[in-house]
Motif scaffolding. Sequence first.
Motif, mmCIF file in Angstrom:
data_model
loop_
_atom_site.group_PDB
_atom_site.id
_atom_site.type_symbol
_atom_site.label_atom_id
_atom_site.label_comp_id
_atom_site.label_asym_id
_atom_site.label_seq_id
_atom_site.Cartn_x
_atom_site.Cartn_y
_atom_site.Cartn_z
ATOM 1 N N ASN A 1 0.830 -1.159 0.014
ATOM 2 C CA ASN A 1 -0.343 0.082 0.061
ATOM 3 C C ASN A 1 0.778 0.958 0.278
ATOM 4 O OD1 ASN A 1 -2.166 -1.854 -0.114
ATOM 5 N ND2 ASN A 1 -2.502 -1.647 2.412
ATOM 6 N N ALA A 2 1.611 1.312 0.540
ATOM 7 C CA ALA A 2 3.072 2.378 0.848
ATOM 8 C C ALA A 2 3.807 2.754 -0.607
ATOM 9 C CB ALA A 2 4.048 2.193 2.282
ATOM 10 N N ARG A 3 3.883 1.160 -1.136
ATOM 11 C CA ARG A 3 4.989 1.350 -2.316
ATOM 12 C C ARG A 3 3.954 2.406 -3.700
ATOM 13 N NH1 ARG A 3 6.817 -3.407 -1.199
ATOM 14 N NH2 ARG A 3 5.510 -4.263 -2.388
ATOM 15 N N TYR A 4 2.983 2.074 -3.451
ATOM 16 C CA TYR A 4 2.097 2.192 -4.524
ATOM 17 C C TYR A 4 1.126 3.600 -3.623
ATOM 18 C CZ TYR A 4 3.976 -1.996 -6.900
ATOM 19 O OH TYR A 4 4.463 -2.740 -6.906
ATOM 20 N N ALA A 5 0.956 4.578 -3.216
ATOM 21 C CA ALA A 5 0.072 5.262 -2.795
ATOM 22 C C ALA A 5 -0.134 6.385 -3.211
ATOM 23 C CB ALA A 5 0.425 5.352 -1.364
ATOM 24 N N LEU B 1 8.514 -7.125 -17.335
ATOM 25 C CA LEU B 1 8.687 -6.653 -15.768
ATOM 26 C C LEU B 1 8.989 -8.179 -15.044
ATOM 27 C CD1 LEU B 1 8.997 -4.266 -13.972
ATOM 28 C CD2 LEU B 1 7.200 -4.327 -13.497
ATOM 29 N N GLU B 2 9.760 -8.177 -14.113
ATOM 30 C CA GLU B 2 9.830 -9.117 -12.981
ATOM 31 C C GLU B 2 8.337 -9.530 -12.497
ATOM 32 O OE1 GLU B 2 11.079 -10.135 -8.554
ATOM 33 O OE2 GLU B 2 12.496 -8.930 -10.107
ATOM 34 N N LEU B 3 7.970 -10.760 -12.897
ATOM 35 C CA LEU B 3 7.030 -11.410 -12.434
ATOM 36 C C LEU B 3 6.007 -11.168 -10.957
ATOM 37 C CD1 LEU B 3 4.019 -13.336 -13.185
ATOM 38 C CD2 LEU B 3 5.407 -15.136 -12.590
ATOM 39 N N GLY B 4 7.572 -11.326 -10.266
ATOM 40 C CA GLY B 4 7.094 -11.133 -9.123
ATOM 41 C C GLY B 4 6.141 -9.197 -8.423
ATOM 42 N N ILE B 5 6.741 -8.643 -8.978
ATOM 43 C CA ILE B 5 6.596 -7.410 -9.071
ATOM 44 C C ILE B 5 5.658 -6.848 -9.992
ATOM 45 C CG2 ILE B 5 7.067 -4.905 -10.013
ATOM 46 C CD1 ILE B 5 10.413 -5.658 -9.736
ATOM 47 N N GLN B 6 5.591 -8.024 -10.855
ATOM 48 C CA GLN B 6 4.258 -7.393 -11.826
ATOM 49 C C GLN B 6 2.612 -8.796 -10.975
ATOM 50 O OE1 GLN B 6 3.110 -9.090 -15.714
ATOM 51 N NE2 GLN B 6 5.587 -9.766 -16.514
ATOM 52 N N MET B 7 2.602 -8.867 -10.045
ATOM 53 C CA MET B 7 1.659 -10.006 -9.306
ATOM 54 C C MET B 7 1.418 -8.889 -7.505
ATOM 55 S SD MET B 7 1.950 -13.960 -8.775
ATOM 56 C CE MET B 7 3.445 -14.620 -9.254
ATOM 57 N N ASP B 8 2.950 -8.402 -7.413
ATOM 58 C CA ASP B 8 2.504 -6.977 -6.472
ATOM 59 C C ASP B 8 1.717 -6.326 -6.839
ATOM 60 O OD1 ASP B 8 3.375 -6.296 -3.937
ATOM 61 O OD2 ASP B 8 4.565 -4.792 -5.237
ATOM 62 N N MET B 9 1.879 -5.297 -8.505
ATOM 63 C CA MET B 9 1.010 -4.804 -8.553
ATOM 64 C C MET B 9 -0.153 -5.365 -8.770
ATOM 65 S SD MET B 9 2.986 -2.138 -11.610
ATOM 66 C CE MET B 9 3.807 -3.460 -12.129
ATOM 67 N N ILE B 10 -1.006 -6.208 -8.951
ATOM 68 C CA ILE B 10 -2.407 -6.509 -9.211
ATOM 69 C C ILE B 10 -2.440 -6.738 -8.086
ATOM 70 C CG2 ILE B 10 -3.131 -8.720 -9.762
ATOM 71 C CD1 ILE B 10 -2.895 -7.189 -12.311
ATOM 72 N N GLU C 1 -2.100 -5.315 -6.010
ATOM 73 C CA GLU C 1 -3.241 -3.372 -5.259
ATOM 74 C C GLU C 1 -3.891 -3.313 -5.547
ATOM 75 O OE1 GLU C 1 -3.330 -0.080 -2.934
ATOM 76 O OE2 GLU C 1 -2.127 -2.290 -2.322
ATOM 77 N N LEU C 2 -4.184 -3.585 -6.615
ATOM 78 C CA LEU C 2 -5.128 -3.744 -7.896
ATOM 79 C C LEU C 2 -6.802 -4.502 -7.596
ATOM 80 C CD1 LEU C 2 -3.208 -3.454 -11.652
ATOM 81 C CD2 LEU C 2 -4.599 -1.282 -10.041
ATOM 82 N N ILE C 3 -6.641 -5.574 -7.157
ATOM 83 C CA ILE C 3 -7.311 -6.209 -5.575
ATOM 84 C C ILE C 3 -7.746 -5.660 -4.835
ATOM 85 C CG2 ILE C 3 -7.948 -8.645 -5.227
ATOM 86 C CD1 ILE C 3 -5.755 -10.046 -7.397
ATOM 87 N N ASP C 4 -6.632 -5.081 -4.569
ATOM 88 C CA ASP C 4 -7.493 -4.688 -3.292
ATOM 89 C C ASP C 4 -7.695 -3.775 -3.357
ATOM 90 O OD1 ASP C 4 -5.588 -6.904 -1.445
ATOM 91 O OD2 ASP C 4 -4.540 -5.312 -0.828
ATOM 92 N N ARG C 5 -7.760 -2.732 -4.073
ATOM 93 C CA ARG C 5 -8.410 -1.652 -4.359
ATOM 94 C C ARG C 5 -9.651 -1.224 -4.783
ATOM 95 N NH1 ARG C 5 -3.978 2.683 -6.548
ATOM 96 N NH2 ARG C 5 -1.894 2.901 -4.186
ATOM 97 N N GLU D 1 -9.836 -10.691 -8.459
ATOM 98 C CA GLU D 1 -9.021 -11.227 -8.402
ATOM 99 C C GLU D 1 -9.151 -12.986 -9.621
ATOM 100 O OE1 GLU D 1 -7.790 -14.811 -5.131
ATOM 101 O OE2 GLU D 1 -8.960 -13.190 -4.551
ATOM 102 N N ASP D 2 -10.089 -13.108 -10.161
ATOM 103 C CA ASP D 2 -10.202 -14.228 -11.606
ATOM 104 C C ASP D 2 -10.007 -13.161 -12.392
ATOM 105 O OD1 ASP D 2 -12.894 -11.989 -11.145
ATOM 106 O OD2 ASP D 2 -13.830 -13.738 -11.886
ATOM 107 N N GLU D 3 -9.486 -12.159 -12.473
ATOM 108 C CA GLU D 3 -8.725 -11.298 -13.593
ATOM 109 C C GLU D 3 -7.762 -11.754 -13.616
ATOM 110 O OE1 GLU D 3 -11.219 -7.371 -15.495
ATOM 111 O OE2 GLU D 3 -11.360 -7.396 -13.139
ATOM 112 N N ALA D 4 -7.037 -12.108 -12.582
ATOM 113 C CA ALA D 4 -5.002 -11.097 -11.947
ATOM 114 C C ALA D 4 -4.244 -12.617 -13.213
ATOM 115 C CB ALA D 4 -4.738 -11.924 -10.593
#
Length: 176
Positions: free
Chosen positions: A108-112, A131-140, A142-146, A151-154
């Motif tokens: 949350n802080a990274r993408y605030a 981009l590295e898959l781990g960073i992509q999952m991290d962004m996804i 955050e998008l799900i949390d927001r 989640e099924d679109e991820a």
Amino acid sequence: MKKIWIVGMLIVSFLAACTGEKTLEQRFVYEDDKIVDVETGDEYILEDVEEFTVVHSDGTVEKIPLDEAPFYTGAFSAEYLDELDKNLEERKLRLIEEKKMKIKEARNARYAELSNDELLAKFKEGHSDGLELGIQMDMIAELIDRGVIAEDEAPVMLEIEPELIDFDINPEAPIM
């Protein structure tokens, strides 16, 4: 009178003998992750599956095999081990949950500073750039949390199988 006095003394001494002996459950009590001997103050801690670490009341420490513990009898020991397993499992689950919360707070802080649209655009650009898959999952995640995506679109957006997704990934942690 003397006979009554003798009988009374026998009864008193018999009662004293009976009450002086404690059962295993009275003498050894559970306290958190250890068993405490209430008579001696010794603490028995199971740190290994085959032995207890005994912390004596005088501060000395020794290791003894499970079957040499003074309370090692079927039901009492089984009950202790079951309780210990339950406590360890609860602690493990609590630590996992705390770790997940820390990852989520850091994410949350990274993408605030980014709006929903900016973060989605950043993900799409990173995905197309490889981009590295781990960073992509991290962004996804955050998008799900927001609530921007479901989640099924991820898996579709990441172009991977659903079972490969890990939303609790920490992209800043070193990969081992």
